[in-house]
Design a protein around this motif. Sequence first.
Motif, short mmCIF file in Angstrom:
data_model
loop_
_atom_site.label_atom_id
_atom_site.label_comp_id
_atom_site.label_asym_id
_atom_site.label_seq_id
_atom_site.Cartn_x
_atom_site.Cartn_y
_atom_site.Cartn_z
N PHE A 81 33.67 12.27 3.33
CA PHE A 81 35.00 13.05 2.65
C PHE A 81 34.34 14.52 3.50
O PHE A 81 35.17 15.03 4.83
N TYR A 85 35.41 16.64 7.16
CA TYR A 85 36.01 18.09 6.60
C TYR A 85 34.36 18.72 8.32
O TYR A 85 35.20 19.23 9.07
N GLY A 151 38.55 14.09 4.53
CA GLY A 151 38.61 15.50 4.18
C GLY A 151 38.52 15.93 5.81
O GLY A 151 38.57 17.13 5.91
#
Length: 855
Positions: A81, A85, A151
């Motif tokens: 995740f 991101y 993410g």
Amino acid sequence: MQKIKKIIARILSAILILVLIAGAGGFYYFKVHLPNNVAPLSFPQFDGEIQVEGLNASVDVYRDQMGIPHIYASTAHDLFFAQGYVHAQERFWQMDFWRHVGSAQLSEMFGESQFETDAFIRTMGWRTVAEAEWEALNEESKTNLYSFTAGVNAYLKDHKGTAASLEYAVLKLLTPDYEIEEWTPIHLLTWGKAMAWDLRGNLGEEIERAVLLKTLTPEQVSLLFPAYPADRPTIVNKIGEGQKTTSNVERLTFDYSSLPLDAVIQNTASLDAMLGEWNDGIGSNSWAISGEKTATGKPLLANDPHLGIQMPSIWFQMALHCAPKTDECPYDVAGFTFPGVPGIVIGHNDKISWGFTNVGPDVMDLFIEKINPENPNQYEVKGKWVDFETREEIIKIAGGETKTITVRISLHGPIISDTYGPLLNTPPANPADDFKPFKDRVGVELSKQYVLALSWTALTPSTPFAAIWGFNKAQNWDDFRQAARDFHVPAQNLLYADVEGNIGYQMPGDIPLRKKGDDTLPVPGWTDTYKWNGYIPFEELPYTFNPAEGYIATANNQVPPRDYPYFISADWDYGFRAQRIVNMIENAPAKIDIAYIQKMQGDNYDLNAEIYVPLLLDMKPASELTPALDTLKNWDYQASADSAPAAIFNAFWRHLLQNTFNDDMPEKRYYPDGGSRWNEVMLHLKDDPYNTFWDDITTTDIIESRDDILNKSFADGVAELQDTFGKDMTQWNWGEMHAATFKNGTLGESGVFLIEDLFNRGPFPVGGGEAIVNATGWSVKDGYETNWLPSMRMIVDLGNLDNSVTVHTTGESGHAYHKHYDDMSTLWANIQYYPMWWERDSVEKDSEGHLILVP
């Protein structure tokens, strides 16, 4: 491994008009407002806390002084995740563009100019194959992809348009209604197809051979595609641990004269205009040296993948650490990623290290299908007419329009002759000035009704990323080889070393077993004479483990031993780089350390110059050329950036290839472009001074010999240098001629200087060249500017992972004007490195930012 390049120059001319209309206001907008006011809107947060929905627990993201993120998470979900991101923070424009390539949706971003490119990719069915691959993934892989995707989307939730990247400000002028869509797992799988196309191997050579037979004899064509030299290195000398493989499979050969071709090809360069034309320099170097030859007593592994020059770098460096590492969270790994793809593609974990170079196997065959003259939806199979399978594709175009294409599929694969550039018999919507139907360009007999089908292993569902995730977790050679079984396409030379002192090599991939032929030319599809009969079994693919030599070196040269029973390729790199790497390892003055490997990766020795400079020195040139010739007398053959002799030799070499072959080629696209194949061709020709290729057929009063062309080419090269630098030879240097300018893959070649200045960086003077270990490619056809290069350099110390070093071409950030956008470029150009931190203490001490992602 190659590049994603210019795609929208014609559309962006509209922006130039806008700028001219706006006058001083337009200049201010591009030169002041966008860099100072808009660009910083997308700069990522490096410090503090960000609350993010979807995490299970807090995640630490340390960025070191080069901006490289090191992620520490307690679960695999949180780790991937956070990776998604961070990728979106730093490189989302790049990710967005790549997903539009892979899914054939470029027209949605850039309008109708990309329709033909989309149509070709839709014809091959990349997204359709990717969707089938998704269904076949195991649950662990799907879970990791879901986590990564979550993410990415968590970041996009609060970052739209210019908050995601500066490029969207320019795109808004082109496509006002464009909006960023959510990320999906399919997007990364389609990118695997784009990389497979980029590293596809010999499709271009297959087409070129067919075209050259129109005007050249089979013997001349064979001379232009020589066999791999018997005195150059192979990657694997003995398969396994000292035992040669045996098999009763007959080696397949190909008889040009007996091939019953009734039809041949069509093609369009639309996709190559975006991903870059295939070049035999695209590939890479890697070598692993066992502890018996190193200063530490443990292995050293080096890798530098050669890809097309671009901005930002194709790579995004990072580290992923499960804290703590457990059976449920087994990742402790660092290295290089593709933005938009979870995991580490090349690098090391706590036990092993690995690197890639391209194998370049022959995994694409062109099958000529006879069409029923009374029904264009049927083709012949063993004397009978059968229906094509068909599929409709709807292509959306910016502005709301849609177009529908019908894809025809034979038993060999999709019909690409309607959409693939050099094979077209009818002109495309925007034909080149020198367009000629393929049937008029080839030297083989063609049927009046034919189409071309592509058989390609990448069109069978499989993804290399499953293997890569296996490498991330592997703890030993057996784990590594097991993961390699999932590496189907594009086949890579997988180099291995571990902390226990072992080194190894595995060639993976689906390599077709052909009933007949070796795919050097298109083959008839109406008979099963040339069909594929499965693939070489994994157990019989070349590999070696702790070889007697004490090292393994790969440079896209021939992989298997010379008595290997299966056909892999007829189009290897010709081994100049491999020979030089082997020479440097075997002749090392002492035990090998990282400093020596850095010297190896920056080695500019030109084996080609070693062959041709003595011939030049035997010439008796005009007196005004003597000073230039004298500079070659004491040259050490190092093509360094400050070298005048390198400038003189490369100018001579460019004109030599042009003066020798351009008059014999039927089309400009097949003029020599340099690289190891042309080096090998010229190595053969130098001992045949009256070969017909030496004669310039445009002159009628003389038959030129080798020495005539050598003299003319040297004079032409010196004249070019004088025009470029002036007559003062102290001002001549290879680095300025051969400089590297990093160009944004979409907007950086727009032809609009105000836009190019926003995103491009350079030029940076560099040394090296074609078929040199410091492999900075250039084009004999187009000029000396670097067009492909070592996209990163990595040296892993298996005795102390924290001692490893690396560099890549531009910077970590994909955001123009960010401090990490181009802070690596000078280091890269000067063959300098920075630490590849591994231990958490080292990371935290060198940290410039500590971001905490919290649920």
